[in-house]
Design an enzyme around this catalytic site. Structure first.
Site, mmCIF file in Angstrom:
data_model
loop_
_atom_site.group_PDB
_atom_site.id
_atom_site.type_symbol
_atom_site.label_atom_id
_atom_site.label_comp_id
_atom_site.label_asym_id
_atom_site.label_seq_id
_atom_site.Cartn_x
_atom_site.Cartn_y
_atom_site.Cartn_z
ATOM 1 N N GLU A 422 16.639 -6.746 -42.861
ATOM 2 C CA GLU A 422 17.728 -6.865 -44.111
ATOM 3 C C GLU A 422 17.485 -8.382 -44.229
ATOM 4 O O GLU A 422 17.642 -9.276 -43.522
ATOM 5 C CB GLU A 422 19.143 -6.801 -43.492
ATOM 6 C CG GLU A 422 19.377 -5.057 -43.266
ATOM 7 C CD GLU A 422 20.368 -4.777 -42.489
ATOM 8 O OE1 GLU A 422 21.000 -5.623 -41.880
ATOM 9 O OE2 GLU A 422 20.353 -3.519 -41.873
ATOM 10 N N LEU A 465 20.230 -1.642 -46.359
ATOM 11 C CA LEU A 465 20.816 -2.064 -45.322
ATOM 12 C C LEU A 465 21.033 -0.774 -44.561
ATOM 13 O O LEU A 465 22.180 -0.108 -44.543
ATOM 14 C CB LEU A 465 22.327 -2.624 -45.861
ATOM 15 C CG LEU A 465 23.250 -3.292 -45.054
ATOM 16 C CD1 LEU A 465 24.454 -4.008 -45.803
ATOM 17 C CD2 LEU A 465 23.656 -2.934 -43.628
ATOM 18 N N ALA A 466 20.264 -0.435 -43.618
ATOM 19 C CA ALA A 466 20.358 0.734 -42.743
ATOM 20 C C ALA A 466 19.419 0.698 -41.768
ATOM 21 O O ALA A 466 18.052 0.837 -41.749
ATOM 22 C CB ALA A 466 19.816 1.743 -43.594
ATOM 23 N N GLU A 467 19.999 0.269 -40.363
ATOM 24 C CA GLU A 467 19.114 -0.104 -39.255
ATOM 25 C C GLU A 467 18.263 1.018 -38.877
ATOM 26 O O GLU A 467 17.065 0.947 -38.510
ATOM 27 C CB GLU A 467 20.015 -0.705 -38.133
ATOM 28 C CG GLU A 467 20.647 -1.964 -38.426
ATOM 29 C CD GLU A 467 21.919 -2.129 -39.385
ATOM 30 O OE1 GLU A 467 22.268 -0.645 -39.798
ATOM 31 O OE2 GLU A 467 22.168 -3.126 -39.924
ATOM 32 N N ASP A 492 24.547 -6.944 -32.613
ATOM 33 C CA ASP A 492 25.756 -6.252 -32.810
ATOM 34 C C ASP A 492 25.564 -5.096 -33.680
ATOM 35 O O ASP A 492 26.403 -4.153 -33.605
ATOM 36 C CB ASP A 492 26.891 -7.177 -33.301
ATOM 37 C CG ASP A 492 26.822 -8.400 -32.619
ATOM 38 O OD1 ASP A 492 27.895 -8.664 -31.822
ATOM 39 O OD2 ASP A 492 25.910 -9.183 -32.966
ATOM 40 N N ILE A 494 22.721 -3.023 -33.972
ATOM 41 C CA ILE A 494 21.428 -2.239 -33.715
ATOM 42 C C ILE A 494 21.833 -0.851 -33.616
ATOM 43 O O ILE A 494 21.101 0.135 -33.577
ATOM 44 C CB ILE A 494 20.761 -2.887 -32.367
ATOM 45 C CG1 ILE A 494 19.320 -2.639 -32.282
ATOM 46 C CG2 ILE A 494 21.537 -2.542 -31.034
ATOM 47 C CD1 ILE A 494 18.530 -3.103 -31.357
ATOM 48 N N PRO A 496 23.187 1.748 -35.189
ATOM 49 C CA PRO A 496 22.664 2.887 -35.914
ATOM 50 C C PRO A 496 21.084 3.393 -35.677
ATOM 51 O O PRO A 496 20.931 4.241 -35.841
ATOM 52 C CB PRO A 496 22.790 2.490 -37.480
ATOM 53 C CG PRO A 496 23.944 1.291 -37.201
ATOM 54 C CD PRO A 496 23.794 0.685 -35.796
ATOM 55 N N HIS A 537 29.363 -10.843 -33.743
ATOM 56 C CA HIS A 537 28.197 -11.706 -33.991
ATOM 57 C C HIS A 537 27.957 -12.431 -32.489
ATOM 58 O O HIS A 537 27.024 -13.287 -32.460
ATOM 59 C CB HIS A 537 28.591 -12.732 -34.892
ATOM 60 C CG HIS A 537 28.862 -12.228 -36.258
ATOM 61 N ND1 HIS A 537 30.180 -11.530 -36.653
ATOM 62 C CD2 HIS A 537 27.935 -11.928 -37.412
ATOM 63 C CE1 HIS A 537 30.163 -11.359 -37.977
ATOM 64 N NE2 HIS A 537 28.864 -11.350 -38.306
#
Ligand code: TPP
Ligand code: MG
Length: 737
Positions: A422, A465-467, A492, A494, A496, A537
């Site tokens: 990202e 935006l897709a871990e 924070d 990670i 997914p 965060h």
């Protein structure tokens, strides 16, 4: 976009009786298709019997899915195209060339089982030479990898030199045979229920965005165990739901009809091979044998419904078709079936005699057998940092600077490296960069700044935006021999990707018995002490990842270590979680001169930051400078000499340095930023208590965060995370014990 729809009820009746070639299949191919389908069904029947006799330990059938599988297998090319099948794809695998004997070897869990050597359940296919990529059990976790595989193939086509293995290198490339075909296709299949998984939608989006040559095959048998499709899929039709994705070719077909299925697959494959984009084949099939042997579908499906399905059984329908079209007569069918039975009997008998794998092999292939990350290969000196001729000392660089420099050096050296995540690109709208309208971003912490500008947007690019997609796609690319160095923006977020990391990335080499590997590097910004970072965060949680066999975890505390360890991470042959502490990115502590493009530090080698004789402190990451401050104060004020060890790499970790130090000091304190309970230090403390008990003059102590979350208000954050004074007090107390 094109859509072809075949009415499931009409497909067979519409067959042209007199033509010699039926829907693209010759008579010989039709007979071959029937042989494969019948073989597939009979392997299921045999396995069911063997399971009842307790000669195998699990059974999952492909019954009802044979026609679509054979059709796909005949339309695509083994060892040329790539395959990410699922457990109902027995007929596909047979069509691609897997032998029934190999399937029975899976069932008995034999050492010679080519898919996993007895490590994986049957119907979890893995055959490297056929390009059938190792399969796991979570539904749908193969889909994103298939996308990465398709991307990897395309990348290699555009960068043919990336496949080269330059003379003299000692890195992972020595052990990766890389090849690609210009018009290759990646096949991935899933059940109707699995289309509810989020990763499926992430994959569809990525495939459409990239116009990738990938065929998604949804084998819709109307049920996911006991859950019917109308409860699973809004409106009951996955075809309708996906129809808005751009760039796709869509097929909806009676998947119990081999002729219609083959024609659909041919059209889908042609579309992909021509580079027009991805294809989606929605195949309506049946599931005559319950979900698995542990399921009895009579508990939730009435006889009438099961009977209706039975009318569409692909094996009997195809047999009838051959008879009706005069392709085979009764005698011909009988003979074919007899031959299959005889072949299966021989295969079963042989498999039942096969030897199991030896118990002492269980640790094989958790990590690369070819490259030892702890070896001296990765122990290279920093380029000289002496003053230059004008007397100026080389500039001290931050950790952020040296990570950026290391990425740049390695990208120059190795064309297989791609970077995505990202916001990692300088600017997705490249024309702004070209016209010099913008400077570029290069990551929220700017660690990848300038790389897209220098290496182009097919080597450095922004992902959606897709871990899960970031890690899953990277895994697929690495399976093809690329070296993805991806970024997870904040530790924070990670989670997914956890399925991909826990069940895929770290297991692929082991579960395929070294048939496949995926040495991805995942860079992750981690940690607190941010003043305002708050709960989402500031998280740590490294022990959750050191708990995973198969994954290397490193956590540098300073600029030079970050450079040396990152280079090792990139050149090694294992997947690596590279943890970068946000607070340390631009800290004045631990800055260093640029160490040159070859500097490496082996994993599993700690550094003694401060030698001492009275007490050993074992730590890493942002606690290192805090512990150093505390140790120096304790020495100044109390004359206590602390030996401070920075582990640098957490898996593997440097037990020898810990043991030698504790043997000298007889006291050990483990300090870490994460919450105290069940944390990384718990394992170190347990090992010291277990193996160094005789050396200890005091209990092993720990200092860590409180067992709560990191708060926003700085007063609370200070109270929660371990501070220099907490470390000072703990050291003092332990020294006095
Ligand atoms: C992530 C995940 N959740 C649950 C399961 C348990 N499970 C295995 S198969 C299955 C149903 C799958 O249904 P579908 O996708 O329609 O495929 P089918 O078995 O019908 O071919 C479930 C729930 C699993 N393996 N993985
Ligand atoms: Mg299903």
């Amino acid at each position: 976009m094109a859509t072809t729809k075949t009415d499931p009820k009409l497909a067979l009746a519409n067959g042209t009786r007199k033509s010699k070639v039926q829907g693209g299949l010759s008579r010989e191919q039709l007979i071959q298709a029937y042989r494969l389908m019948y073989t597939s069904r009979r392997i299921d029947d045999r396995e069911i019997l063997l399971k009842r006799q307790q000669k195998i330990y699990f059974q999952m059938s492909g019954a009802g899915h044979e026609a679509i599988g054979v059709a796909a297998g005949l339309a695509l090319k083994p060892g040329y195209d790539w395959f990410y099948p699922y457990y109902r794809d027995r007929a596909l695998c047979l069509a691609l060339g897997v032998q029934p004997y190999h399937m029975f070897l899976q069932g008995v869990g034999a050492a010679d089982d080519p898919s996993s050597g007895g490590r994986q359940m049957p119907s979890h296919w893995s055959y490297p030479s056929l390009h059938i990529v190792t399969q796991s059990s979570p539904t749908g976790s193969q889909i994103l990898q298939a996308v990465g595989c398709a991307e990897g193939g395309r990348y290699l086509g555009h960068h043919p030199k990336a496949a080269d293995v330059p003379a003299g290198i000692t890195d992972y490339r020595l052990f990766k045979n890389v090849s690609s075909q210009n018009d290759e296709v990646t096949y991935v299949s899933l059940g109707d229920g699995t289309s509810s998984e989020g990763e499926f939608w992430e994959a569809m989006n990525a495939a459409a965005l990239g116009k990738l040559p990938i065929i998604f095959c949804v084998q819709d048998n109307g049920y996911a165990i006991s859950v019917p499709v109308e409860v699973q899929t809004a409106g009951g039709s996955i075809s309708r739901l996906v129809s808005g994705f751009p760039n796709f070719h869509f097929e909806e077909v009676d998947g119990t009809d081999p002729v219609a299925s083959y024609a659909a697959f041919q059209r889908a494959a042609r579309y992909c091979r021509e580079g027009l984009g991805p294809a989606f084949v929605h195949a309506h099939v049946i599931r005559p044998y319950s979900h698995s042997l542990s399921d009895d579908e009579r508990l939730y499906r009435p006889e009438s419904e099961r009977e209706r399905d039975a009318q569409r059984d692909p094996v009997t329908r195809t047999q009838m078709y051959l008879l009706r079209e005069g392709i085979l007569d009764d005698k011909g069918i009988n003979q074919l079936e007899k031959e299959v039975e005889a072949e299966l009997q021989v295969a079963v008998d042989r498999a039942l005699e096969a030897l199991p794998p030896p118990p002492e092999s269980v640790m094989n292939f958790v990590y690369s057998p070819d490259i030892d990350v702890t070896s001296s290969t990765f122990d290279t000196p920093a380029a000289t940092t002496e003053s230059s001729s004008d007397g100026k000392k080389p500039a001290a660089k931050t950790m952020a600077d040296l990570i950026n420099a290391t990425l740049r050096d390695e990208m120059k050296r190795d064309e297989r490296i791609v970077i995505f995540g990202e916001d990692v690109a300088d600017c997705s709208r490249e024309e702004y960069l070209r016209q010099k309208l913008v400077k570029g971003k290069g990551g929220v912490f700017k660690l990848t700044f300038g790389l897209q500008n220098e290496f182009g947007n097919d080597r450095v690019f922004n992902s959606p935006l897709a871990e899960a997609a970031i890690v899953g796609r990277a895994t697929g690319m690495a399976t093809r021999g690329l070296k993805p160095v991806v970024e997870i923006q904040f530790f924070d977020y990670i989670w997914p990707a956890m399925m991909q990391i826990r069940d895929e990335l770290s297991t692929i080499r082991w579960r395929s018995n070294n048939g496949f590997s995926c040495p991805v590097v995942i860079r992750v910004a981690i940690g607190g002490y941010l003043t305002g970072g708050a709960i989402y965060h500031s998280q740590c949680g490294e022990s959750i990842f050191t708990h995973l066999p198969g994954l290397r975890v490193v956590f540098p505390s300073n600029a030079l270590d970050a450079a040396g360890l990152l280079r090792t991470a990139i050149r090694c042959d294992d997947p690596v979680l590279f943890l970068e502490h946000k607070r340390l990115y631009r800290e004045s502590y631990g800055r260093a001169a640029y160490p040159g493009p070859e500097y490496m530090i082996p994993f599993g080698k700690a550094k003694i930051v401060h030698p001492g004789t009275d007490l050993t402190v074992i730590t890493y990451g942002a606690v290192v400078p805090r512990a150093l401050q505390a140790a120096q104060k304790l020495e100044r004020e109390q004359g206590v000499s602390v030996e401070l060890i920075d582990l640098r790499s957490l898996n593997p970790f440097d037990w020898d340095t810990i043991a030698a130090s504790v043997a000298k000091t007889n006291r050990a304190l483990v300090a870490y930023e994460d919450t105290l309970s069940w944390g990384y230090g718990g394992e170190i403390a347990a090992r010291i208590a277990d193996q160094l008990f005789d050396q200890l003059d005091a209990p092993v102590r720990r200092v860590a965060a409180k067992d709560t979350f990191v708060a926003y208000q700085p007063i609370l954050e200070d109270a929660i995370l371990p501070q220099p004074n907490d470390l000072y007090l703990a050291m003092k107390e332990l020294a006095q014990y």
